[in-house]
Design a protein around this motif. Structure first.
Motif, PDB file in Angstrom:
ATOM      1  N   TYR A  63      -6.570   7.670   5.875  1.00 46.09           N
ATOM      2  CA  TYR A  63      -7.101   7.351   4.554  1.00 46.09           C
ATOM      3  C   TYR A  63      -8.589   7.007   4.646  1.00 46.09           C
ATOM      4  N   GLY A  64      -9.388   7.651   3.792  1.00 46.68           N
ATOM      5  CA  GLY A  64     -10.823   7.404   3.776  1.00 46.68           C
ATOM      6  C   GLY A  64     -11.603   8.233   4.773  1.00 46.68           C
ATOM      7  N   GLU A  90      -6.948  13.206  -0.201  1.00 47.13           N
ATOM      8  CA  GLU A  90      -7.494  12.225  -1.145  1.00 47.13           C
ATOM      9  C   GLU A  90      -8.681  12.822  -1.897  1.00 47.13           C
ATOM     10  N   LYS A  92     -11.449  12.522  -5.398  1.00 47.87           N
ATOM     11  CA  LYS A  92     -12.089  11.609  -6.328  1.00 47.87           C
ATOM     12  C   LYS A  92     -11.235  11.510  -7.590  1.00 47.87           C
ATOM     13  N   SER A  96      -6.288   4.398  -5.769  1.00 51.11           N
ATOM     14  CA  SER A  96      -6.522   3.863  -4.428  1.00 51.11           C
ATOM     15  C   SER A  96      -5.193   3.612  -3.726  1.00 51.11           C
ATOM     16  N   ASN A  98      -2.400   1.699  -2.183  1.00 45.45           N
ATOM     17  CA  ASN A  98      -1.965   0.343  -2.495  1.00 45.45           C
ATOM     18  C   ASN A  98      -1.971  -0.529  -1.234  1.00 45.45           C
ATOM     19  N   ASN A 110       1.463   7.883  -3.354  1.00 47.42           N
ATOM     20  CA  ASN A 110       0.452   8.576  -2.551  1.00 47.42           C
ATOM     21  C   ASN A 110       1.100   9.570  -1.599  1.00 47.42           C
TER      22      ASN A 110
END
Length: 244
Positions: A63-64, A90, A92, A96, A98, A110
């Motif tokens: 993630y990220g 992921e 835009k 987010s 959780n 997700n």
């Protein structure tokens, strides 16, 4: 209908009656969900045919992180004759991730979104690449990308041959005799209860759990320490050799 943007790099050559590409970065569009899916696809150098299909690996990021941050894995798969699909889960505007437990509940939205993306790609890319086997997938994922891959294996077990995760910590590792699993474990965070197999379960299922000494969860990508990246590459190559 599949909407494909012009590839950033297209090598127009024909191998075994199909078009082959190298490092083809594009965005596919899932009309059912009105969702754009950025991917980087690299075809194998092997001579693949409809009668003798080559394997496919989906690569998912933590993630990220960028879906292209795992070139050590992409290169290993490529060397073993795989078509690789690096998937951006992921986007835009997505909710987010959780941060509150219980994660098996709070992060399921997700993960299911990721599973839907993988299934869309498996169906659509099978039409474009008939000489590759999208019915016996190899899934690779780091952290949350590994949780998504593990959930896909739980929902579509007949379509998964192998699962490789880098320190996924929330979704249960498959207990399935038909899915070979390698999970490389960081040393700074524990997994949630029942994510990993007990010694008794490890004797029953084709699962390999390897704890990497002095390895940090957030370093398990191309930008991590050189020794760690080399160790992960070594373990991945050994696993692929042992599970051809």
């Amino acid at each position: 209908m599949l909407n494909i943007k012009k590839p950033a790099l297209l090598l127009a050559l024909t191998l075994c009656g199909q078009t082959a590409f190298a490092n083809q970065t594009e965005t596919l569009f899932d009309t059912k969900r009105a969702r754009h899916i950025p991917v980087t696809i690299t075809a194998a150098d092997s001579k693949c045919t409809i009668k003798k299909k080559c394997p496919v690996a989906f690569i998912g990021a933590g993630y990220g992180m960028a879906h292209t941050d795992y070139q050590f894995a992409q290169q290993a798969f490529h060397q073993h004759g795989y078509l690789t699909v690096e998937v951006a889960h992921e986007l835009k505007g997505d909710p987010s991730l959780n941060p509150e437990p219980p994660y098996m509940t709070t992060r399921m939205e997700n993960w299911h979104r990721g599973v839907q993306t993988l299934e869309f790609l498996a169906v659509e890319l099978a039409k474009r690449y008939p000489a590759y086997d999208f019915n016996q997938l190899t899934l690779f994922g780091h952290s949350n990308g590994g949780d998504i891959a593990a959930l896909y294996a739980a929902i579509y077990p007949a379509k998964v041959a192998k699962l490789i995760t880098l320190d996924h910590r929330r979704m249960l590792t498959p207990r399935n005799n038909n899915i070979a699993v390698l999970t490389l474990r960081g040393s700074d965070y524990p997994a949630d209860d029942n994510v990993l197999l007990t010694p008794q379960e490890l004797a029953m299922y084709p699962v390999t759990q390897i704890k990497l000494k002095d390895s940090r969860h957030n370093d398990m990508y191309d930008g991590g320490p050189k020794a760690l990246v080399e160790r992960m590459s070594k373990e991945l190559n050994a696993f692929l050799l042992a599970n051809k």
